[in-house]
Write a protein that holds these residues in place. Structure first.
Motif, PDB file in Angstrom:
ATOM      1  N   MET A  96       0.805  -1.209   0.000  1.00 37.51           N
ATOM      2  CA  MET A  96       0.000   0.000   0.000  1.00 37.51           C
ATOM      3  C   MET A  96       0.848   1.273   0.000  1.00 37.51           C
ATOM      4  SD  MET A  96      -2.956  -1.021  -0.356  1.00 37.51           S
ATOM      5  CE  MET A  96      -3.833  -2.578  -0.287  1.00 37.51           C
ATOM      6  N   GLU A  97       2.132   1.098   0.288  1.00 39.43           N
ATOM      7  CA  GLU A  97       3.031   2.258   0.266  1.00 39.43           C
ATOM      8  C   GLU A  97       3.092   2.887  -1.119  1.00 39.43           C
ATOM      9  OE1 GLU A  97       5.210   5.020   2.119  1.00 39.43           O
ATOM     10  OE2 GLU A  97       4.289   3.284   3.071  1.00 39.43           O
ATOM     11  N   ARG A  98       2.852   2.077  -2.163  1.00 38.35           N
ATOM     12  CA  ARG A  98       2.867   2.601  -3.528  1.00 38.35           C
ATOM     13  C   ARG A  98       1.835   3.702  -3.687  1.00 38.35           C
ATOM     14  NH1 ARG A  98       2.669  -2.872  -3.842  1.00 38.35           N
ATOM     15  NH2 ARG A  98       0.512  -2.852  -4.568  1.00 38.35           N
ATOM     16  N   PHE A  99       0.629   3.494  -3.164  1.00 40.16           N
ATOM     17  CA  PHE A  99      -0.429   4.486  -3.272  1.00 40.16           C
ATOM     18  C   PHE A  99      -0.068   5.746  -2.498  1.00 40.16           C
ATOM     19  CE2 PHE A  99      -2.708   0.474  -4.004  1.00 40.16           C
ATOM     20  CZ  PHE A  99      -3.383   0.779  -5.174  1.00 40.16           C
ATOM     21  N   ASP A 100       0.580   5.595  -1.345  1.00 42.17           N
ATOM     22  CA  ASP A 100       0.908   6.742  -0.518  1.00 42.17           C
ATOM     23  C   ASP A 100       1.950   7.622  -1.189  1.00 42.17           C
ATOM     24  OD1 ASP A 100       0.399   7.901   2.258  1.00 42.17           O
ATOM     25  OD2 ASP A 100       2.588   7.852   2.187  1.00 42.17           O
ATOM     26  N   THR A 101       2.917   7.014  -1.858  1.00 42.48           N
ATOM     27  CA  THR A 101       3.925   7.795  -2.579  1.00 42.48           C
ATOM     28  C   THR A 101       3.279   8.634  -3.671  1.00 42.48           C
ATOM     29  OG1 THR A 101       5.621   6.123  -2.134  1.00 42.48           O
ATOM     30  CG2 THR A 101       6.032   7.648  -3.947  1.00 42.48           C
ATOM     31  N   ILE A 102       2.368   8.037  -4.416  1.00 40.08           N
ATOM     32  CA  ILE A 102       1.662   8.767  -5.475  1.00 40.08           C
ATOM     33  C   ILE A 102       0.857   9.909  -4.868  1.00 40.08           C
ATOM     34  CG2 ILE A 102      -0.089   8.586  -7.280  1.00 40.08           C
ATOM     35  CD1 ILE A 102       2.610   7.204  -7.893  1.00 40.08           C
ATOM     36  N   LYS A 103       0.149   9.642  -3.791  1.00 43.38           N
ATOM     37  CA  LYS A 103      -0.658  10.674  -3.129  1.00 43.38           C
ATOM     38  C   LYS A 103       0.204  11.855  -2.689  1.00 43.38           C
ATOM     39  CE  LYS A 103      -1.762  10.039   1.215  1.00 43.38           C
ATOM     40  NZ  LYS A 103      -1.232  11.208   1.990  1.00 43.38           N
ATOM     41  N   THR A 104       1.324  11.560  -2.040  1.00 49.79           N
ATOM     42  CA  THR A 104       2.180  12.625  -1.526  1.00 49.79           C
ATOM     43  C   THR A 104       2.737  13.477  -2.653  1.00 49.79           C
ATOM     44  OG1 THR A 104       2.783  11.253   0.380  1.00 49.79           O
ATOM     45  CG2 THR A 104       4.223  13.108  -0.133  1.00 49.79           C
ATOM     46  N   ARG A 105       3.142  12.849  -3.740  1.00 52.61           N
ATOM     47  CA  ARG A 105       3.706  13.608  -4.855  1.00 52.61           C
ATOM     48  C   ARG A 105       2.652  14.484  -5.521  1.00 52.61           C
ATOM     49  NH1 ARG A 105       8.452  10.159  -7.927  1.00 52.61           N
ATOM     50  NH2 ARG A 105       9.796   9.945  -6.089  1.00 52.61           N
ATOM     51  N   ILE A 106       1.442  13.985  -5.654  1.00 52.65           N
ATOM     52  CA  ILE A 106       0.368  14.789  -6.236  1.00 52.65           C
ATOM     53  C   ILE A 106       0.087  16.001  -5.349  1.00 52.65           C
ATOM     54  CG2 ILE A 106      -2.102  14.814  -6.760  1.00 52.65           C
ATOM     55  CD1 ILE A 106      -1.825  11.899  -7.640  1.00 52.65           C
ATOM     56  N   GLN A 107       0.094  15.797  -4.049  1.00 57.42           N
ATOM     57  CA  GLN A 107      -0.230  16.874  -3.110  1.00 57.42           C
ATOM     58  C   GLN A 107       0.836  17.953  -3.061  1.00 57.42           C
ATOM     59  OE1 GLN A 107      -0.701  14.514   0.439  1.00 57.42           O
ATOM     60  NE2 GLN A 107      -2.935  14.508   0.296  1.00 57.42           N
ATOM     61  N   CYS A 108       2.091  17.570  -3.146  1.00 60.25           N
ATOM     62  CA  CYS A 108       3.187  18.496  -2.836  1.00 60.25           C
ATOM     63  C   CYS A 108       3.946  19.014  -4.053  1.00 60.25           C
ATOM     64  CB  CYS A 108       4.175  17.820  -1.877  1.00 60.25           C
ATOM     65  SG  CYS A 108       3.430  17.317  -0.314  1.00 60.25           S
ATOM     66  N   SER A 109       3.648  18.522  -5.227  1.00 58.09           N
ATOM     67  CA  SER A 109       4.374  18.957  -6.422  1.00 58.09           C
ATOM     68  C   SER A 109       3.804  20.262  -6.966  1.00 58.09           C
ATOM     69  CB  SER A 109       4.314  17.880  -7.504  1.00 58.09           C
ATOM     70  OG  SER A 109       4.937  16.694  -7.064  1.00 58.09           O
ATOM     71  N   PRO A 110       4.621  21.042  -7.681  1.00 60.22           N
ATOM     72  CA  PRO A 110       4.138  22.301  -8.257  1.00 60.22           C
ATOM     73  C   PRO A 110       2.991  22.060  -9.235  1.00 60.22           C
ATOM     74  CG  PRO A 110       6.541  22.182  -8.326  1.00 60.22           C
ATOM     75  CD  PRO A 110       6.059  20.823  -7.922  1.00 60.22           C
ATOM     76  N   PRO A 111       2.120  23.059  -9.422  1.00 59.03           N
ATOM     77  CA  PRO A 111       1.001  22.913 -10.354  1.00 59.03           C
ATOM     78  C   PRO A 111       1.476  22.511 -11.751  1.00 59.03           C
ATOM     79  CG  PRO A 111       0.773  24.926  -9.074  1.00 59.03           C
ATOM     80  CD  PRO A 111       2.135  24.378  -8.766  1.00 59.03           C
ATOM     81  N   GLY A 112       0.771  21.576 -12.369  1.00 58.92           N
ATOM     82  CA  GLY A 112       1.097  21.144 -13.720  1.00 58.92           C
ATOM     83  C   GLY A 112       2.097  20.009 -13.804  1.00 58.92           C
ATOM     84  N   THR A 113       2.655  19.595 -12.675  1.00 62.95           N
ATOM     85  CA  THR A 113       3.633  18.504 -12.696  1.00 62.95           C
ATOM     86  C   THR A 113       2.997  17.195 -13.147  1.00 62.95           C
ATOM     87  OG1 THR A 113       4.829  19.554 -10.870  1.00 62.95           O
ATOM     88  CG2 THR A 113       5.355  17.241 -11.344  1.00 62.95           C
ATOM     89  N   TYR A 114       1.831  16.898 -12.619  1.00 61.81           N
ATOM     90  CA  TYR A 114       1.129  15.658 -12.951  1.00 61.81           C
ATOM     91  C   TYR A 114      -0.307  15.970 -13.356  1.00 61.81           C
ATOM     92  CZ  TYR A 114       5.004  13.850 -10.115  1.00 61.81           C
ATOM     93  OH  TYR A 114       6.244  13.573  -9.592  1.00 61.81           O
ATOM     94  N   ARG A 115      -0.816  15.191 -14.306  1.00 62.37           N
ATOM     95  CA  ARG A 115      -2.206  15.369 -14.748  1.00 62.37           C
ATOM     96  C   ARG A 115      -3.176  14.564 -13.891  1.00 62.37           C
ATOM     97  NH1 ARG A 115       0.526  14.702 -19.587  1.00 62.37           N
ATOM     98  NH2 ARG A 115      -0.219  12.544 -19.771  1.00 62.37           N
ATOM     99  N   GLY A 116      -2.644  13.723 -13.035  1.00 59.69           N
ATOM    100  CA  GLY A 116      -3.491  12.893 -12.185  1.00 59.69           C
ATOM    101  C   GLY A 116      -2.691  11.759 -11.605  1.00 59.69           C
ATOM    102  N   ALA A 117      -3.382  10.859 -10.907  1.00 56.78           N
ATOM    103  CA  ALA A 117      -2.699   9.761 -10.232  1.00 56.78           C
ATOM    104  C   ALA A 117      -2.005   8.823 -11.213  1.00 56.78           C
ATOM    105  CB  ALA A 117      -3.692   8.990  -9.368  1.00 56.78           C
ATOM    106  N   VAL A 118      -2.670   8.510 -12.315  1.00 58.49           N
ATOM    107  CA  VAL A 118      -2.084   7.586 -13.299  1.00 58.49           C
ATOM    108  C   VAL A 118      -0.852   8.202 -13.939  1.00 58.49           C
ATOM    109  CG1 VAL A 118      -2.476   6.353 -15.465  1.00 58.49           C
ATOM    110  CG2 VAL A 118      -4.289   6.445 -13.735  1.00 58.49           C
TER     111      VAL A 118
END
Length: 282
Positions: free
Chosen positions: A1-23
């Motif tokens: 489940m740590e995989r999901f948490d890493t994705i969540k943290t990066r989405i939350q803390c990255s600058p706007p436009g870094t990722y288009r979503g979780a996938v």
């Protein structure tokens, strides 16, 4: 489940436009850093989560007993003379347990967040070589209390165990009404379902504070420690209200199995201990 948490943290803390979503975050992480990048920051929770959950659930039990002793109870339907802790009492016990566990959880989550946000593939290129090195750098710049950066965010986040344990108890009472009907389910299965469904209530309520907490923890140790209010304003100015719910999708995917299993085991062990106390051979 740590995989999901890493994705969540990066989405939350990255600058706007870094990722288009979780996938997109998942694909970029694997493509640029390898599949093992999904386990960055796994060591602190692997070591500390047992202690955090022990404090959370142990204090929860004691707060419940305290509230029962102080008459925050209600009659048990169909059982004259019997009383039980009220639903509000279950929520208050969860709130107090969440605050108690925050003292241990904050340093563990701080190290986890900082390690998760390192995008370099090679260990030699990263600022933090591991959790111990990360802790040393934080203490070197901010002192021992630097390990509690984001503590107010952690308190805000863990306040939502109010909703977790209130909804868990409400669901258990609803399932108990099915006894004697064709839809009756066993108590362990009811624990499993109530834990999983209760986690949805927790995460929907806790997500704004989780975003604030992780943003506070992501601040470099060489910068001033951010406040809860200032971080909330920063999120709102950059993303609006939707910014407080970034990373919700990965949480929902992992919430049910993790929490359903945890409360299934916890409630089963509590019943076992109660049975041993009641046994004349105990």
């Amino acid at each position: 489940m740590e995989r999901f948490d890493t994705i969540k943290t990066r989405i939350q803390c990255s600058p706007p436009g870094t990722y288009r979503g979780a996938v997109d975050c998942l694909l970029q992480t694997v493509r640029n850093e390898s599949i093992f990048a999904l386990y960055k920051g796994a060591t602190p929770p692997a070591v500390g989560w047992a202690a955090i959950d022990s404090v959370l659930l142990g204090s929860l039990h004691n707060y419940r007993l305290f509230l029962i002793r102080h008459h925050m109870v209600e009659p048990v339907p169909g059982q004259p003379g019997q009383q039980r802790l009220s639903l509000l009492g279950h929520g208050i016990a969860g709130l107090a347990a969440g605050w108690t566990s925050a003292f241990i959880a904050t340093p563990v989550e701080l190290l986890k967040v900082k390690l998760q946000l390192q995008l370099q593939k090679s260990v030699q290129d990263r600022q933090y070589k591991g959790p111990i090195d990360c802790a040393r750098q934080i203490m070197r710049n901010q002192g021992i209390f630097g390990l509690w950066t984001g503590f107010t965010g952690s308190l805000g986040f863990r306040s939502n165990f109010f909703w977790m344990f209130l909804s868990f108890e409400a669901l258990m009472r609803s399932f108990s009404k099915l006894r004697g009907t064709r839809y009756e389910i066993s108590t362990p299965f009811a624990n499993f379902l109530s834990g999983g469904l209760g986690s949805f209530a927790f995460w929907f309520m806790a997500m704004p504070a989780d975003n604030i907490k992780n943003r506070m923890m992501a601040t470099p140790p060489t910068e001033p420690r951010p406040s809860f209010v200032a971080t909330a304003r920063s999120i709102y100015s950059m993303h609006g209200v939707r910014g407080f719910f970034r990373g919700l999708a990965p949480c929902i995917l992992r919430a049910f199995p993790v929490n359903a299993s945890a409360l299934f085991v916890y409630e089963g062990l509590m019943r076992l201990l109660d049975a041993e106390k009641a046994s004349p051979f105990a």
